[in-house]
Scaffold this active site. Structure first.
Site, PDB file in Angstrom:
ATOM      1  N   ASP A  14     -57.114 -50.463 101.605  1.00 38.88           N
ATOM      2  CA  ASP A  14     -57.703 -50.656 102.927  1.00 38.88           C
ATOM      3  C   ASP A  14     -59.028 -51.395 102.775  1.00 38.88           C
ATOM      4  O   ASP A  14     -59.751 -51.179 101.798  1.00 38.88           O
ATOM      5  CB  ASP A  14     -57.944 -49.308 103.610  1.00 38.88           C
ATOM      6  CG  ASP A  14     -56.653 -48.619 104.009  1.00 38.88           C
ATOM      7  OD1 ASP A  14     -55.683 -49.311 104.370  1.00 38.88           O
ATOM      8  OD2 ASP A  14     -56.607 -47.372 103.991  1.00 38.88           O
ATOM      9  N   ASP A  46     -51.719 -51.677 108.725  1.00 37.62           N
ATOM     10  CA  ASP A  46     -52.066 -50.630 109.697  1.00 37.62           C
ATOM     11  C   ASP A  46     -52.173 -51.205 111.108  1.00 37.62           C
ATOM     12  O   ASP A  46     -51.728 -50.582 112.075  1.00 37.62           O
ATOM     13  CB  ASP A  46     -53.385 -49.960 109.319  1.00 37.62           C
ATOM     14  CG  ASP A  46     -53.332 -49.241 107.981  1.00 37.62           C
ATOM     15  OD1 ASP A  46     -52.234 -48.849 107.563  1.00 37.62           O
ATOM     16  OD2 ASP A  46     -54.399 -49.092 107.365  1.00 37.62           O
TER      17      ASP A  46
END
Length: 176
Positions: free
Chosen positions: A132, A150
């Site tokens: 991330d 995401d």
């Protein structure tokens, strides 16, 4: 083609499967290309937190849990379980798409979710967690750190919700 083969093919390929496959493949490729660029070319892990705007930073976080780091466990076997789960969910969503003969919006939505899930699943196998990078924040409050996969998953879920609340023209034209 036999009736058995016809039933099987309906579970594998429907009228909007090609669109969903293109969307899923695009999300998967863009997500993976971005992750590997951030890790291997930009070398975000060595740079730490990089301020982009007053409310957005780039930072590397390896998420070994699920959403919001729930069920966080760093063991590689747990990462394989979560990667397998992403494959199982993707297959189930694909079967739903093919069997239901849904519309373009559903094909886009399911393609976004499948591509994102498989992108994050591959991260778990290759690096032992999901990579991330984007960190939104304001007034000292930091939201979760996320990636392109995401964003695709959230957009896909939002499109599914929108579709479920709007109903189709066929539903309006053919009341029960």
């Amino acid at each position: 083609m036999s009736a058995e083969g016809s039933r099987l093919s309906r579970w594998l390929w429907g009228p909007y499967s090609q669109l969903a496959l293109k969307v899923a493949a695009a999300v998967f490729v863009i997500d993976q290309a971005h992750k590997w660029w951030m890790l291997l070319v930009y070398r975000i892990a060595e740079k730490g937190r990089v301020t982009i705007t007053p409310f957005l930073d780039l930072v590397f976080v390896k998420n070994t849990g699920i959403s919001y780091s729930l069920l966080d466990q760093s063991s590689y076997s747990w990462q394989l379980v979560l990667a397998l789960f992403s494959v199982v969910v993707s297959v189930a969503l694909w079967a739903w798409l093919a069997a239901a003969g849904t519309g373009r919006l559903m094909a886009w939505a399911l393609g976004l979710i499948i591509g994102g899930a498989l992108g994050n699943g591959l991260d778990r196998v290759l690096i032992g967690g999901v990579a991330d990078f984007f960190s939104f924040h304001a007034f000292g409050f930091y939201w979760y750190v996320f990636n392109i996969a995401d964003v695709a998953i959230v957009a896909g879920v939002a499109a599914l919700l929108y579709d479920s609340f709007t109903g189709s023209r066929n539903d309006a034209a053919n009341p029960m």
